[in-house]
Design a protein around this motif. Sequence first.
Motif, PDB file in Angstrom:
ATOM      1  N   HIS A   9       0.829  -1.206   0.000  1.00 57.19           N
ATOM      2  CA  HIS A   9       0.000   0.000   0.000  1.00 57.19           C
ATOM      3  C   HIS A   9       0.857   1.247   0.000  1.00 57.19           C
ATOM      4  O   HIS A   9       0.594   2.206  -0.716  1.00 57.19           O
ATOM      5  N   ILE A  60      -9.348   4.710  -1.588  1.00 57.91           N
ATOM      6  CA  ILE A  60      -9.626   4.149  -0.266  1.00 57.91           C
ATOM      7  C   ILE A  60      -8.608   3.060   0.047  1.00 57.91           C
ATOM      8  O   ILE A  60      -8.445   2.092  -0.700  1.00 57.91           O
ATOM      9  N   ASP A  61      -7.928   3.226   1.157  1.00 63.51           N
ATOM     10  CA  ASP A  61      -6.874   2.308   1.590  1.00 63.51           C
ATOM     11  C   ASP A  61      -7.480   1.195   2.440  1.00 63.51           C
ATOM     12  O   ASP A  61      -7.922   1.434   3.556  1.00 63.51           O
ATOM     13  N   HIS A  62      -7.484  -0.024   1.885  1.00 66.12           N
ATOM     14  CA  HIS A  62      -7.962  -1.198   2.620  1.00 66.12           C
ATOM     15  C   HIS A  62      -6.766  -2.125   2.881  1.00 66.12           C
ATOM     16  O   HIS A  62      -6.474  -3.005   2.059  1.00 66.12           O
ATOM     17  N   ASP A  66      -5.809  -6.712   1.113  1.00 65.27           N
ATOM     18  CA  ASP A  66      -4.803  -5.838   0.518  1.00 65.27           C
ATOM     19  C   ASP A  66      -5.310  -5.282  -0.809  1.00 65.27           C
ATOM     20  O   ASP A  66      -5.088  -5.861  -1.869  1.00 65.27           O
ATOM     21  N   THR A  68      -6.572  -1.330  -2.838  1.00 65.30           N
ATOM     22  CA  THR A  68      -6.930   0.092  -2.876  1.00 65.30           C
ATOM     23  C   THR A  68      -8.072   0.239  -3.869  1.00 65.30           C
ATOM     24  O   THR A  68      -8.038  -0.354  -4.955  1.00 65.30           O
ATOM     25  N   THR A  69      -9.079   1.015  -3.515  1.00 65.54           N
ATOM     26  CA  THR A  69     -10.238   1.196  -4.378  1.00 65.54           C
ATOM     27  C   THR A  69     -10.477   2.665  -4.656  1.00 65.54           C
ATOM     28  O   THR A  69      -9.941   3.545  -3.975  1.00 65.54           O
ATOM     29  N   ARG A 144      -8.828   7.013   4.534  1.00 67.56           N
ATOM     30  CA  ARG A 144      -8.972   5.956   5.529  1.00 67.56           C
ATOM     31  C   ARG A 144     -10.452   5.603   5.591  1.00 67.56           C
ATOM     32  O   ARG A 144     -11.288   6.465   5.873  1.00 67.56           O
ATOM     33  N   PRO A 145     -10.803   4.359   5.308  1.00 67.16           N
ATOM     34  CA  PRO A 145     -12.228   4.031   5.174  1.00 67.16           C
ATOM     35  C   PRO A 145     -13.002   4.293   6.457  1.00 67.16           C
ATOM     36  O   PRO A 145     -12.562   3.898   7.543  1.00 67.16           O
ATOM     37  N   GLU A 161     -17.370   1.101  -4.755  1.00 69.90           N
ATOM     38  CA  GLU A 161     -15.926   1.195  -4.932  1.00 69.90           C
ATOM     39  C   GLU A 161     -15.490   0.302  -6.087  1.00 69.90           C
ATOM     40  O   GLU A 161     -16.040  -0.775  -6.294  1.00 69.90           O
TER      41      GLU A 161
END
Length: 215
Positions: A9, A60-62, A66, A68-69, A144-145, A161
Amino acid sequence: MSVPPAGRHESMRARIQRALDGQTRAGPPGGWLNGDEGAALLDREPGRTRTPAAVLLGLIDHPAPDVTTVLLTQRTAHLRDHAGQVAFPGGRVEPEDKGPVDTALREAEEEVGLPPDRVEILGFLPPYDTVTGFRIQPVVGWVRPPEGFRPQPFEVADVFEVPLGFVLDPANHQRRRGMRNGRERTFYVLPYENRYIWGATAGMLVNFARLVGAA
């Protein structure tokens, strides 16, 4: 040795930041999209001014899983502008906004309930002119979600997303042709599952993918 999810990420975030910083210094890469020939014709109309607007291109960092959306919305069918289309959170610049960041964050909070303090601004894409008379400033943010999104029912039919990997893959950037006001025009479409992403949103996503892909 495999890279842990947080490292992957951070690598993507750094790649995006490097791309945005590079285009700020050197300008956008070749092949940059800015509306279409209809937008250029509109600019030549005497006395016609564009309406300033801003959107949040939210990444959006998930970390788990692992991925990103990209944050997108489906607009409701009764709106005056771009009804029913897939769009970024955003809208017209209001007099109380201090700049495009204010507009993008305010609209994201109003439309989908995204708190501004969960968005870190990474940079900007060059403005995108539309055939409908808007000059859109895309604001790129690392998100940050939140616990959940709260779509504003009048404007937003759905919040969803799309994986960033899908957006960055040129194979998903399809060119189509259509008629508008008696003129043939070309535009991009990114079909994702049962979604039809096209128009200015697709154009800005293609611009973003070209920029990040060149970094």
